[in-house]
Design a protein around this motif. Structure first.
Motif, mmCIF file in Angstrom:
data_model
loop_
_atom_site.group_PDB
_atom_site.id
_atom_site.type_symbol
_atom_site.label_atom_id
_atom_site.label_comp_id
_atom_site.label_asym_id
_atom_site.label_seq_id
_atom_site.Cartn_x
_atom_site.Cartn_y
_atom_site.Cartn_z
ATOM 1 N N GLY A 61 0.793 -1.228 0.000
ATOM 2 C CA GLY A 61 0.000 0.000 0.000
ATOM 3 C C GLY A 61 0.820 1.270 0.000
ATOM 4 O O GLY A 61 0.258 2.364 0.187
ATOM 5 N N PHE A 62 2.131 1.164 -0.231
ATOM 6 C CA PHE A 62 2.976 2.352 -0.313
ATOM 7 C C PHE A 62 4.270 2.008 -1.037
ATOM 8 O O PHE A 62 4.624 0.837 -1.200
ATOM 9 C CB PHE A 62 3.296 2.903 1.076
ATOM 10 N N TYR A 63 4.980 3.047 -1.460
ATOM 11 C CA TYR A 63 6.322 2.885 -2.021
ATOM 12 C C TYR A 63 7.049 4.213 -1.869
ATOM 13 O O TYR A 63 6.423 5.279 -1.932
ATOM 14 C CB TYR A 63 6.280 2.484 -3.498
ATOM 15 N N VAL A 64 8.367 4.153 -1.641
ATOM 16 C CA VAL A 64 9.188 5.356 -1.550
ATOM 17 C C VAL A 64 10.108 5.378 -2.759
ATOM 18 O O VAL A 64 10.992 4.515 -2.896
ATOM 19 C CB VAL A 64 10.011 5.400 -0.252
ATOM 20 N N PHE A 65 9.891 6.351 -3.647
ATOM 21 C CA PHE A 65 10.748 6.530 -4.816
ATOM 22 C C PHE A 65 11.888 7.474 -4.445
ATOM 23 O O PHE A 65 11.661 8.620 -4.047
ATOM 24 C CB PHE A 65 9.950 7.094 -5.990
ATOM 25 N N GLU A 66 13.093 6.999 -4.585
ATOM 26 C CA GLU A 66 14.256 7.750 -4.125
ATOM 27 C C GLU A 66 14.863 8.581 -5.251
ATOM 28 O O GLU A 66 14.995 8.127 -6.389
ATOM 29 C CB GLU A 66 15.305 6.793 -3.559
ATOM 30 N N GLY A 67 15.234 9.828 -4.906
ATOM 31 C CA GLY A 67 15.976 10.674 -5.832
ATOM 32 C C GLY A 67 15.228 11.068 -7.089
ATOM 33 O O GLY A 67 15.844 11.252 -8.140
#
Length: 390
Positions: A61-67
């Motif tokens: 239910g989530f994701y962290v896209f870096e940079g």
């Protein structure tokens, strides 16, 4: 002794609150490392997001896209946000800013800013926002030198910040929205969350969706998702916390969950979405989430904007305003979605070497939605009166 502990829990000092969070933060960080669910944006081909990223998002239910957002663009966003905040009214009922000039609020039909008492929870345990925050958060006692109120949220980044409008047209973020909600995706709304060090208020545990919980077509993506673009480092003390997998479980009894946890807001199993500047979180709007009072020394400013499936919005009744009777028809959806078309062109003009996103609902209409003074007045000014909330 029990009474003393309960009193500290209900009204701790900022230092006591930070100390009480220490073990919870360590466990949340451990769970976050175990789950992973973060990394750079990767596409399998064209606009097709890598399968492992899609699988991870739908699993948790989530994701962290870096940079995602580069340093130069972050600098532009920070500068614009600083300018916006300097033009905030000196109080919620004031018309002038700290320099005695007309505040930004006076330029638009919807107020640009909301205020909270330092370290407070303004909506938890109330009927506000559809009653979706049923349990109140701990409200630490601010220092003696704290102001009476602080800016909590700033609305309308597409009309107050040219950099914010350009961000709204970011090709990778729009391509991600297409992957989650289809090529005819529609917008939701946008807001900047401002969590000042040692002052920022909390947002009680909640699920964002209000409209479709009892729909015969209910599914784990029916209420869309939100991006948050981080302008500064987010830390466990000021960031968004999420409860992985809860987007799959329907409408939760949050009040009972807190009661079963001994009345504590520190619900087990939550993960802090810590980020570096330029990272972008994506959170399903059905995922249980919150943010705690910011007793940390760290500033957080998160530019938040969301997107829906068109099928979820068309024919739905608006829920952004109390007693709203608006039904979202084709015209309303087209008018609000036009902001995306203008944003894409604004970004094209600023970053000519970047491949623009092609937004299917406005294919062939691009010349009518170029970024210029005319489209600012026709499309952008007061666009947030047409937000699409479900």
């Amino acid at each position: 002794m029990t009474e003393t502990i309960e009193a500290v829990e209900k009204s701790p000092t900022a230092a006591e609150h930070a100390a009480a969070m220490a073990d919870y933060i360590r466990e949340g960080e451990r769970l976050g490392r175990e789950i992973g669910n973060r990394g750079p944006v990767r596409f399998a081909s064209g606009n097709r997001l890598a399968d492992d990223i899609l699988d991870a998002y739908w699993r948790h239910g989530f994701y962290v896209f870096e940079g995602v957002i580069g340093d130069d663009e972050i600098s532009e966003l920070r500068a614009d946000m600083d300018r916006v905040l300097k033009r905030a009214p000196v109080g919620r009922d004031a018309d002038v800013d700290a320099q005695g000039q007309p505040a930004l609020n006076t330029e638009f039909k919807k107020p640009t800013f909301t205020f909270v008492k330092p370290l407070s929870d303004p909506v938890g345990g109330t009927a506000l926002v559809g009653g979706r925050h049923p349990s109140k958060m701990v409200e630490p006692v601010p220092g003696d030198d704290a102001p009476e109120e602080v800016v909590h949220m700033a609305y309308g980044m597409c009309q107050t910040m040219e950099s914010g409008l350009r961000l709204y047209g970011h090709p990778q973020l729009l391509a991600i929205a297409e992957n989650i909600n289809g090529p005819d995706f529609t917008p939701f709304n946008d807001a900047a969350f401002i969590k000042q060090p040692g002052l920022g208020g909390s947002v009680a545990w909640h699920q964002d969706g209000l409209t479709h919980w009892n729909s015969p077509n209910w599914n784990e993506g029916i209420h869309g998702f939100n991006f948050q673009v981080q302008l500064y480092p987010t830390t466990p003390g000021n960031c968004l916390w999420v409860m992985p997998g809860t987007h799959k479980r329907g409408r939760l009894d949050i009040k009972a969950m807190v009661a079963d946890n001994g009345g504590s807001e520190r619900l087990p199993g939550a993960v802090p979405l810590t980020c570096k500047p330029g990272d972008v979180t994506m959170v399903n709007r059905q995922t249980l989430h919150c943010s705690f009072a910011n007793t940390s020394p760290d500033l957080r400013i998160s530019l938040t904007f969301g997107f829906h499936r068109r099928a979820s919005v068309l024919g739905a009744r608006g829920v952004l305003v109390a007693n709203d009777t608006v039904v979202y028809d084709e015209e309303r959806i087209f008018d609000r979605s036009a902001v995306i078309a203008v944003a894409i062109d604004a970004r094209r003009q600023r970053f000519p070497g970047e491949e623009p996103y092609r937004y299917e609902p406005f294919a062939g209409l691009e010349d009518d939605f170029r970024w210029n003074p005319e489209t600012y007045e026709r499309v952008i000014r007061d666009y947030n009166l047409k937000d699409l909330g479900i």
